[in-house]
Scaffold this motif. Structure first.
Motif, PDB file in Angstrom:
ATOM      1  N   ASP A 176     -73.785 -36.604 -50.438  1.00  0.00           N
ATOM      2  CA  ASP A 176     -74.847 -36.666 -49.437  1.00  0.00           C
ATOM      3  C   ASP A 176     -75.380 -35.273 -49.166  1.00  0.00           C
ATOM      4  O   ASP A 176     -74.598 -34.319 -48.991  1.00  0.00           O
ATOM      5  N   ARG A 177     -76.704 -35.155 -49.111  1.00  0.00           N
ATOM      6  CA  ARG A 177     -77.352 -33.874 -48.836  1.00  0.00           C
ATOM      7  C   ARG A 177     -78.607 -34.122 -48.021  1.00  0.00           C
ATOM      8  O   ARG A 177     -78.985 -35.271 -47.747  1.00  0.00           O
ATOM      9  N   THR A 178     -79.288 -33.052 -47.641  1.00  0.00           N
ATOM     10  CA  THR A 178     -80.622 -33.149 -47.065  1.00  0.00           C
ATOM     11  C   THR A 178     -81.537 -32.216 -47.841  1.00  0.00           C
ATOM     12  O   THR A 178     -81.101 -31.203 -48.392  1.00  0.00           O
ATOM     13  N   ILE A 179     -82.806 -32.581 -47.880  1.00  0.00           N
ATOM     14  CA  ILE A 179     -83.816 -31.762 -48.545  1.00  0.00           C
ATOM     15  C   ILE A 179     -85.000 -31.598 -47.609  1.00  0.00           C
ATOM     16  O   ILE A 179     -85.169 -32.370 -46.666  1.00  0.00           O
ATOM     17  N   PRO A 180     -85.856 -30.595 -47.834  1.00  0.00           N
ATOM     18  CA  PRO A 180     -87.028 -30.417 -46.976  1.00  0.00           C
ATOM     19  C   PRO A 180     -88.024 -31.558 -47.181  1.00  0.00           C
ATOM     20  O   PRO A 180     -88.268 -31.994 -48.313  1.00  0.00           O
ATOM     21  N   GLY A 181     -88.577 -32.038 -46.084  1.00  0.00           N
ATOM     22  CA  GLY A 181     -89.588 -33.088 -46.160  1.00  0.00           C
ATOM     23  C   GLY A 181     -90.853 -32.700 -45.441  1.00  0.00           C
ATOM     24  O   GLY A 181     -90.918 -31.639 -44.805  1.00  0.00           O
ATOM     25  N   ALA A 182     -91.845 -33.566 -45.518  1.00  0.00           N
ATOM     26  CA  ALA A 182     -93.128 -33.271 -44.884  1.00  0.00           C
ATOM     27  C   ALA A 182     -93.004 -33.144 -43.374  1.00  0.00           C
ATOM     28  O   ALA A 182     -93.775 -32.423 -42.736  1.00  0.00           O
ATOM     29  N   GLY A 183     -92.019 -33.862 -42.782  1.00  0.00           N
ATOM     30  CA  GLY A 183     -91.868 -33.810 -41.332  1.00  0.00           C
ATOM     31  C   GLY A 183     -90.497 -33.381 -40.881  1.00  0.00           C
ATOM     32  O   GLY A 183     -90.099 -33.644 -39.753  1.00  0.00           O
ATOM     33  N   GLY A 184     -89.755 -32.719 -41.753  1.00  0.00           N
ATOM     34  CA  GLY A 184     -88.407 -32.289 -41.413  1.00  0.00           C
ATOM     35  C   GLY A 184     -87.431 -32.683 -42.508  1.00  0.00           C
ATOM     36  O   GLY A 184     -87.824 -33.223 -43.539  1.00  0.00           O
ATOM     37  N   PRO A 185     -86.139 -32.427 -42.314  1.00  0.00           N
ATOM     38  CA  PRO A 185     -85.141 -32.716 -43.341  1.00  0.00           C
ATOM     39  C   PRO A 185     -85.086 -34.203 -43.693  1.00  0.00           C
ATOM     40  O   PRO A 185     -85.229 -35.072 -42.825  1.00  0.00           O
ATOM     41  N   ILE A 186     -84.886 -34.485 -44.980  1.00  0.00           N
ATOM     42  CA  ILE A 186     -84.786 -35.856 -45.474  1.00  0.00           C
ATOM     43  C   ILE A 186     -83.370 -36.060 -46.030  1.00  0.00           C
ATOM     44  O   ILE A 186     -82.932 -35.307 -46.893  1.00  0.00           O
ATOM     45  N   PRO A 187     -82.650 -37.082 -45.562  1.00  0.00           N
ATOM     46  CA  PRO A 187     -81.335 -37.364 -46.143  1.00  0.00           C
ATOM     47  C   PRO A 187     -81.486 -37.939 -47.555  1.00  0.00           C
ATOM     48  O   PRO A 187     -82.352 -38.781 -47.809  1.00  0.00           O
ATOM     49  N   ILE A 188     -80.653 -37.479 -48.464  1.00  0.00           N
ATOM     50  CA  ILE A 188     -80.605 -38.038 -49.805  1.00  0.00           C
ATOM     51  C   ILE A 188     -79.144 -38.284 -50.175  1.00  0.00           C
ATOM     52  O   ILE A 188     -78.241 -37.718 -49.566  1.00  0.00           O
ATOM     53  N   ARG A 189     -78.931 -39.128 -51.158  1.00  0.00           N
ATOM     54  CA  ARG A 189     -77.589 -39.370 -51.701  1.00  0.00           C
ATOM     55  C   ARG A 189     -77.693 -39.305 -53.216  1.00  0.00           C
ATOM     56  O   ARG A 189     -78.536 -39.996 -53.807  1.00  0.00           O
ATOM     57  N   ILE A 190     -76.852 -38.492 -53.827  1.00  0.00           N
ATOM     58  CA  ILE A 190     -76.920 -38.254 -55.270  1.00  0.00           C
ATOM     59  C   ILE A 190     -75.738 -38.943 -55.951  1.00  0.00           C
ATOM     60  O   ILE A 190     -74.581 -38.700 -55.604  1.00  0.00           O
ATOM     61  N   TYR A 191     -76.045 -39.812 -56.900  1.00  0.00           N
ATOM     62  CA  TYR A 191     -75.038 -40.559 -57.651  1.00  0.00           C
ATOM     63  C   TYR A 191     -75.032 -40.033 -59.087  1.00  0.00           C
ATOM     64  O   TYR A 191     -76.029 -40.159 -59.810  1.00  0.00           O
TER      65      TYR A 191
END
Length: 374
Positions: free
Chosen positions: A115-130
């Motif tokens: 699980d990580r977060t990345i920059p988004g248009a309106g703030g951090p976006i949670p992502i999950r990498i498999y």
């Protein structure tokens, strides 16, 4: 809530990732026929099948639906968004069914999940990498869940990316996005495009092959995946090598044959779709936006080849069929695979529904084929 439908993501997107894994059961009486935009629509020409008795779920799918009913969820269209997000989902029903059958409920194993977060248009976006077993660099897939732009999250849609990682041999980056009504259209579209750009820039750091990137989305997520393919062309970004769209929202016509036939279907039905629209858009006229009504676009030439996976018992089935026709008319290679006897949200249910496992394997094979193409 693997489900919060939807996607499933605006109404055309999959009102799902979509639209919808937090779907409810209780049958509702369908409102008078209408377009997403809310204006009365001219009587549509329906095929005989559209007016026939709604199709029946096969035994495995019905077992999931029966279990979902036992969980006691309320009709989403009667709830607030916060209440809807707490409802039992089809994913919950699958887990309960497996428990009742004495089968394991542990998630499909993947070599590495982060699980990580990345920059988004309106703030951090949670992502999950498999990341699956194997040696890199591996292809990379951006996966977008459903939920009608209102409900569901990375946990709700955990099963699909796991299955796709193993079936395709690709690293799957599953992205979340801002949801309505707190963040209305086009916030989710902006976030998922930002996630695609992040994958383009960071694929190599993930152990991926930056030249082999694809997009996959369910329901509303299918809508946003298709929009990414269009945006990549228009913004001169690296194009995805393929797009897999699972029962995508692709139109704003709620009088289509599949909407008529499946107006009261479970877990996704017409009243729910109208509820998603109400909460996602400032006004119903916005559903005519080309990012939602993709199947009506006349400028689809040059976008990535597509695989469209559909369920027979789904209001969004006609959306996917219309999108396939529009892509083919524009000279884009589009493969359609429809599964009879199953409902919206069946994808990702491979642990309990054989046709879901078949669909997951088919999607993986299509991605492998695309990644292998020079």
């Amino acid at each position: 809530m693997r489900h919060a439908i939807l996607t499933v993501g605006v109404l055309a997107a999959a009102l799902a990732t979509a639209c919808h894994r937090n779907d409810n059961d209780a049958a509702s009486t369908p409102p008078a026929s209408s377009t997403m935009a809310g204006a009365p629509a001219a009587p549509s020409t329906m095929s005989p099948a559209a007016n026939a008795t709604p199709p029946k779920a096969d035994a495995q799918m019905q077992a999931v639906l029966d279990q979902l009913a036992k969980l006691g969820g309320k009709p989403i269209e009667t709830l607030t968004p916060d209440e809807a997000r707490m409802q039992p989902s089809p994913a919950d029903a699958v887990k309960a069914l497996l428990e009742s059958q004495g089968k394991p409920t542990t998630p499909e194993p993947v070599a590495k999940v982060e699980d990580r977060t990345i920059p988004g248009a309106g703030g951090p976006i949670p992502i999950r990498i498999y990341t699956p077993e194997g040696k890199g660099p591996m292809p990379v897939v951006l996966y977008i869940h459903g939920g009608g732009w209102v409900i569901a999250n990375l946990d709700t849609y955990d099963a699909s990316p796991r299955a796709l990682a193993n079936a395709s041999g690709a690293i799957i980056v599953s992205t979340h996005y801002r949801q309505a009504p707190e963040h209305k259209f086009p916030a989710a579209h902006e976030d998922t495009l930002a996630a695609y750009k992040w994958v383009l820039a960071n694929a190599a750091k993930l152990g991926g092959d930056a030249k082999k990137i694809a997009v996959v989305g369910e329901s509303a997520g299918g809508n946003m995946a298709a929009d990414i393919a269009i945006a990549a062309r228009d913004q001169k970004l690296q194009a995805p090598v393929h797009q897999v769209l699972v029962y995508p929202v692709a139109n704003n016509d709620m009088n289509s044959p599949s909407y008529v036939q499946n107006a009261n279907a479970k877990p996704l039905n017409k009243p729910m779709m109208e509820w998603f629209v109400k909460h996602t858009f400032d006004n119903a006229d916005q559903t005519a936006d080309p990012r939602i009504a993709i199947a009506k676009r006349k400028d689809l030439a040059g976008v990535a080849p597509a695989t469209i996976i559909l369920a027979e018992i789904d209001p969004l089935r006609s959306d996917g069929e219309a999108l396939a026709d529009a892509l083919k008319a524009a000279g884009v290679d589009a493969t359609v695979q429809k599964y009879d006897g199953v409902t919206h949200e069946f994808f990702g249910m491979g642990a309990a529904v054989d046709k879901a496992k078949d669909a997951e394997k088919f999607a993986g094979a299509q991605l492998k084929k695309a990644f292998a193409t020079p």
